[in-house]
Design a protein around this motif. Structure first.
Motif: not given
Length: 342
Positions: A21-34, A63-68
């Protein structure tokens, strides 16, 4: 013994159910330009490898947890990154988790969030222009948040950053596509209880039509050192309409500081034109800001670009931009970049 074993199995099963019922994630975005960059008023052109051509790079934990009983707890702990040099933050001295650092409780009543999170201006601004949250090539975002040698910080239209610390945010449930966010930032200034920031935004999503607006009244600066400042108000109304063959954008807003007689008015227009079976889009946008008071000038910025998706998570982009301010030399910029989400 059998009873003890059964009890252990039952306990492990319950623990597994709770974990599911609980989730934890590593998340993100990489943006590089010349890019080859020259804003209005710059003395020289700069060639650079930069971070955040279309979206400011970031990573962190969610992260999220379902508390009911229809309740959900969540947290956000995310940091901006400068992927070109490997540093966290948008600039030196930016807080480590300046993008998000908050907890929230959600249910049928909506969502109550505590901590650092988005300011009222952020979502309407990025949703109402085709270049989204680009602090490099989006004309609307640049006029609100990014100074140039000729423009200066005192003439930007956003009152106090795109994120607020020490904040309480309440998000309403959706009513037929209509939703609002109410924001209040405690100033935490001893003896100055009235020194705080407050605002709201309202968003309507109805099929092809999106309507957006926000209002802010800021008395505290952000994000590094919270300190009192001259009261500044800012509002914007905007919308988009998806004609399927093209998506159109438009906004109008004003910012004022009474003590310095500052007034800034911004009009922006834009479009997204899907091509190649919607694998790519041609983007065009223009913003025009007229400033009166401390500086009497007009700034006009226009961008034209192409964004091509190699997958749902990875895209390549190219953008040309022209920037002009009254009585100073104009500038042109060109960026080529890649963005990847994880």
């Amino acid at each position: 013994m059998k009873k003890s074993l059964l009890a252990l199995v039952a306990a492990l099963a319950c623990a597994g159910a709770a974990q599911a019922q609980s989730t934890v994630q590593i998340t993100g975005l990489m943006d590089v330009y010349a890019g080859s960059m020259r804003m209005a008023g710059d003395a020289h052109r700069t060639t650079t490898v930069g971070s955040g051509g279309m979206t400011t790079s970031w990573m962190g934990f969610t992260g999220k947890e379902d508390l009911g009983n229809g309740l959900t707890a969540e947290f956000l702990l995310t940091s901006f990154l400068r992927a070109d040099v490997g540093n966290y933050g948008r600039f030196n001295g930016d807080p480590t988790f300046s993008r998000d650092a908050n907890v929230a409780l959600s249910g049928g009543f909506g969502t109550l969030r505590l901590g650092r999170s988005m300011a009222p201006n952020f979502l309407p601004t990025i949703l109402a222009n085709p270049f989204g949250d680009s602090f490099t090539v989006s004309p609307l975002v640049l006029h609100a948040n990014i100074s140039t040698a000729a423009w200066g910080f005192g003439n930007l239209t956003t009152p106090s950053d795109t994120g607020w610390s020490n904040q309480v945010t309440y998000t309403t449930p959706s009513f037929g596509g209509l939703k609002a966010n109410l924001h209040y930032q405690f100033g935490e200034q001893a003896g100055a209880s009235n020194k705080a920031n407050a605002g709201l935004n309202v968003m309507y999503f109805g099929g092809p039509l999106t309507l957006l607006g926000f209002y802010e009244r800021a008395k505290i600066n952000n994000p590094v050192v919270l300190s009192p400042m001259d009261t500044k108000t800012d509002w914007m109304l905007g919308g988009t309409y998806d004609f399927n063959v093209v998506k159109a954008y438009a906004t109008y807003g004003q910012a004022k500081v009474d003590t310095t007689n500052f007034k800034g008015s911004t009009l922006s227009l834009g479009l997204d034109l899907p091509v190649l079976n919607k694998a790519g889009t041609v983007k065009a946008a223009m913003a025009r800001t007229k400033v009166e008071g401390t500086l009497n000038a007009t700034r006009t910025t226009a961008s034209l670009g192409y964004d091509h998706f190699l997958s749902k998570r990875t895209d390549l982009y190219a953008v040309a931009m022209h920037d002009k301010i009254t009585d100073v030399k104009s500038g042109t910029s060109l960026v080529l970049g890649m963005r990847h989400r994880f």
